[in-house]
Motif scaffolding. Structure first.
Motif, PDB file in Angstrom:
ATOM      1  N   MET A  67       0.824  -1.190   0.000  1.00 37.69           N
ATOM      2  CA  MET A  67       0.000   0.000   0.000  1.00 37.69           C
ATOM      3  C   MET A  67       0.869   1.254   0.000  1.00 37.69           C
ATOM      4  SD  MET A  67      -3.380   0.873   1.146  1.00 37.69           S
ATOM      5  CE  MET A  67      -4.105   2.020   2.185  1.00 37.69           C
ATOM      6  N   LEU A  68       1.911   1.254   0.806  1.00 35.37           N
ATOM      7  CA  LEU A  68       2.817   2.389   0.863  1.00 35.37           C
ATOM      8  C   LEU A  68       3.488   2.606  -0.500  1.00 35.37           C
ATOM      9  CD1 LEU A  68       3.917   4.552   2.695  1.00 35.37           C
ATOM     10  CD2 LEU A  68       5.736   3.000   3.376  1.00 35.37           C
ATOM     11  N   LYS A  69       3.778   1.496  -1.182  1.00 36.36           N
ATOM     12  CA  LYS A  69       4.386   1.564  -2.504  1.00 36.36           C
ATOM     13  C   LYS A  69       3.454   2.291  -3.484  1.00 36.36           C
ATOM     14  CE  LYS A  69       6.085  -1.421  -6.156  1.00 36.36           C
ATOM     15  NZ  LYS A  69       6.305  -2.776  -6.611  1.00 36.36           N
ATOM     16  N   HIS A  70       2.160   2.004  -3.409  1.00 32.33           N
ATOM     17  CA  HIS A  70       1.171   2.649  -4.286  1.00 32.33           C
ATOM     18  C   HIS A  70       1.032   4.143  -3.980  1.00 32.33           C
ATOM     19  CE1 HIS A  70       0.285  -1.131  -6.020  1.00 32.33           C
ATOM     20  NE2 HIS A  70      -0.528  -1.599  -5.062  1.00 32.33           N
ATOM     21  N   LEU A  71       1.103   4.484  -2.706  1.00 33.61           N
ATOM     22  CA  LEU A  71       1.030   5.901  -2.323  1.00 33.61           C
ATOM     23  C   LEU A  71       2.237   6.673  -2.849  1.00 33.61           C
ATOM     24  CD1 LEU A  71      -0.319   5.730   1.328  1.00 33.61           C
ATOM     25  CD2 LEU A  71      -1.489   6.602  -0.684  1.00 33.61           C
ATOM     26  N   LYS A  72       3.424   6.048  -2.778  1.00 33.45           N
ATOM     27  CA  LYS A  72       4.634   6.693  -3.290  1.00 33.45           C
ATOM     28  C   LYS A  72       4.533   6.898  -4.802  1.00 33.45           C
ATOM     29  CE  LYS A  72       7.922   5.174   0.206  1.00 33.45           C
ATOM     30  NZ  LYS A  72       9.136   4.404   0.472  1.00 33.45           N
TER      31      LYS A  72
ATOM     32  N   ALA B 287       1.744   7.154  -6.531  1.00 36.07           N
ATOM     33  CA  ALA B 287       0.721   8.185  -6.745  1.00 36.07           C
ATOM     34  C   ALA B 287       1.288   9.576  -6.464  1.00 36.07           C
ATOM     35  CB  ALA B 287      -0.496   7.914  -5.877  1.00 36.07           C
ATOM     36  N   ALA B 288       2.087   9.711  -5.422  1.00 33.37           N
ATOM     37  CA  ALA B 288       2.693  11.000  -5.084  1.00 33.37           C
ATOM     38  C   ALA B 288       3.656  11.449  -6.176  1.00 33.37           C
ATOM     39  CB  ALA B 288       3.406  10.913  -3.745  1.00 33.37           C
ATOM     40  N   LYS B 289       4.447  10.508  -6.717  1.00 31.58           N
ATOM     41  CA  LYS B 289       5.378  10.838  -7.801  1.00 31.58           C
ATOM     42  C   LYS B 289       4.615  11.265  -9.056  1.00 31.58           C
ATOM     43  CE  LYS B 289       9.246   7.960  -6.342  1.00 31.58           C
ATOM     44  NZ  LYS B 289      10.078   6.798  -6.653  1.00 31.58           N
ATOM     45  N   MET B 290       3.530  10.568  -9.346  1.00 32.61           N
ATOM     46  CA  MET B 290       2.707  10.920 -10.514  1.00 32.61           C
ATOM     47  C   MET B 290       2.086  12.312 -10.338  1.00 32.61           C
ATOM     48  SD  MET B 290       2.850   8.554 -12.806  1.00 32.61           S
ATOM     49  CE  MET B 290       1.410   8.728 -13.791  1.00 32.61           C
ATOM     50  N   ALA B 291       1.607  12.586  -9.142  1.00 31.26           N
ATOM     51  CA  ALA B 291       1.007  13.894  -8.864  1.00 31.26           C
ATOM     52  C   ALA B 291       2.044  15.002  -9.007  1.00 31.26           C
ATOM     53  CB  ALA B 291       0.390  13.912  -7.473  1.00 31.26           C
ATOM     54  N   LEU B 292       3.253  14.754  -8.490  1.00 27.51           N
ATOM     55  CA  LEU B 292       4.327  15.743  -8.600  1.00 27.51           C
ATOM     56  C   LEU B 292       4.720  15.951 -10.064  1.00 27.51           C
ATOM     57  CD1 LEU B 292       6.312  17.631  -7.210  1.00 27.51           C
ATOM     58  CD2 LEU B 292       7.886  15.713  -7.004  1.00 27.51           C
ATOM     59  N   ALA B 293       4.839  14.860 -10.807  1.00 28.94           N
ATOM     60  CA  ALA B 293       5.185  14.966 -12.230  1.00 28.94           C
ATOM     61  C   ALA B 293       4.106  15.734 -12.989  1.00 28.94           C
ATOM     62  CB  ALA B 293       5.377  13.571 -12.825  1.00 28.94           C
ATOM     63  N   THR B 294       2.851  15.463 -12.693  1.00 21.10           N
ATOM     64  CA  THR B 294       1.738  16.177 -13.335  1.00 21.10           C
ATOM     65  C   THR B 294       1.785  17.654 -12.978  1.00 21.10           C
ATOM     66  OG1 THR B 294       0.381  14.183 -13.286  1.00 21.10           O
ATOM     67  CG2 THR B 294      -0.769  16.270 -13.570  1.00 21.10           C
ATOM     68  N   LEU B 295       2.037  17.959 -11.719  1.00 17.44           N
ATOM     69  CA  LEU B 295       2.125  19.347 -11.278  1.00 17.44           C
ATOM     70  C   LEU B 295       3.253  20.080 -11.995  1.00 17.44           C
ATOM     71  CD1 LEU B 295       1.168  21.578  -9.352  1.00 17.44           C
ATOM     72  CD2 LEU B 295       2.817  20.732  -7.705  1.00 17.44           C
ATOM     73  N   VAL B 296       4.412  19.451 -12.095  1.00 15.20           N
ATOM     74  CA  VAL B 296       5.552  20.074 -12.778  1.00 15.20           C
ATOM     75  C   VAL B 296       5.229  20.271 -14.264  1.00 15.20           C
ATOM     76  CG1 VAL B 296       7.945  19.716 -13.516  1.00 15.20           C
ATOM     77  CG2 VAL B 296       7.292  19.295 -11.143  1.00 15.20           C
ATOM     78  N   LEU B 297       4.634  19.252 -14.869  1.00 17.40           N
ATOM     79  CA  LEU B 297       4.313  19.331 -16.294  1.00 17.40           C
ATOM     80  C   LEU B 297       3.274  20.418 -16.578  1.00 17.40           C
ATOM     81  CD1 LEU B 297       4.817  18.102 -19.084  1.00 17.40           C
ATOM     82  CD2 LEU B 297       2.911  16.546 -18.630  1.00 17.40           C
ATOM     83  N   THR B 298       2.186  20.416 -15.827  1.00 22.02           N
ATOM     84  CA  THR B 298       1.100  21.371 -16.102  1.00 22.02           C
ATOM     85  C   THR B 298       1.309  22.740 -15.445  1.00 22.02           C
ATOM     86  OG1 THR B 298      -0.212  20.560 -14.230  1.00 22.02           O
ATOM     87  CG2 THR B 298      -0.601  19.532 -16.388  1.00 22.02           C
ATOM     88  N   GLY B 299       2.076  22.789 -14.384  1.00 25.74           N
ATOM     89  CA  GLY B 299       2.263  24.051 -13.673  1.00 25.74           C
ATOM     90  C   GLY B 299       3.530  24.790 -14.016  1.00 25.74           C
TER      91      GLY B 299
END
Length: 194
Positions: A1-6, A8-20
């Motif tokens: 579960m912790l692996k999935h959260l990590k 998801a967090a990396k994907m969110a950060l990558a999306t934020l960097v890409l779109t922001g």
């Protein structure tokens, strides 16, 4: 579960960097390279190079020697764009339009049926920089008289500053008020030097 959260967090950060960050910088760079004037506000400068306005935002012009823009519900304040939101049955709108019709028929000797609608009504933004050719034509006699110019000279100036429909079919013909008034001032300066 912790692996999935990590993940998801990396994907969110990558999306934020890409779109922001990446996307806005890329679009800004493309706009600056391809459409520099528009990307920088379509600023209009006088002959000394000083910024006098933007061709995209209406300015208030008063006095009989200038063409007047459409009425503004926001007082031509570019930081406060918006319409009046008054409907055709609203008493305040009817009173304002009736008073303006009376003023124009009295002061400019226009017949009620000859007053273009954009001389009486505000635009949705309150900052429309353009007027219709009919609106400009309805002001030609006043401007010519105030500047002691021939009606034909002023009418020709309006014609040269009338932008046709884009590609021949998009939008309506229009006259940019700021650019027309600057051309009037330039013409007046040239005539004084002659």
């Amino acid at each position: 579960m912790l692996k999935h959260l990590k993940i998801a967090a990396k994907m969110a950060l990558a999306t934020l960097v890409l779109t922001g960050v990446v996307y806005p910088f890329a679009i800004t760079g493309i706009a600056q390279a391809a459409f520099s004037r528009q990307a920088n506000g379509s600023l209009v400068r006088d002959e000394a190079g000083e910024v006098v306005g933007s061709s995209l935002i209406a300015q208030k012009f008063e006095g009989p020697g200038y063409f007047h823009p459409r009425p503004s519900a926001v007082g031509y304040d570019a930081s406060n764009s918006g319409g009046s939101n008054l409907g055709p049955t609203n008493r305040a709108l009817k009173a304002r339009v009736t008073a303006e019709v009376e003023k124009l028929t009295r002061d400019e000797e226009l017949a009620k049926g000859d007053i273009p609608i954009d001389r009486l009504t505000t635009s949705a933004s309150g900052l429309d920089p353009d007027i219709t050719p009919a609106n400009a034509e309805s002001q030609v006699h006043r401007v010519a008289k105030a500047r002691s110019m021939s009606v034909d000279i002023v009418r020709n100036l309006v014609a040269t500053h009338t932008t046709p429909r884009q590609f021949g079919f998009l939008g309506e013909p229009r006259v940019n008020v700021l650019e027309l008034n600057m051309a009037l001032d330039d013409l007046g300066k040239r005539e004084k030097r002659s």
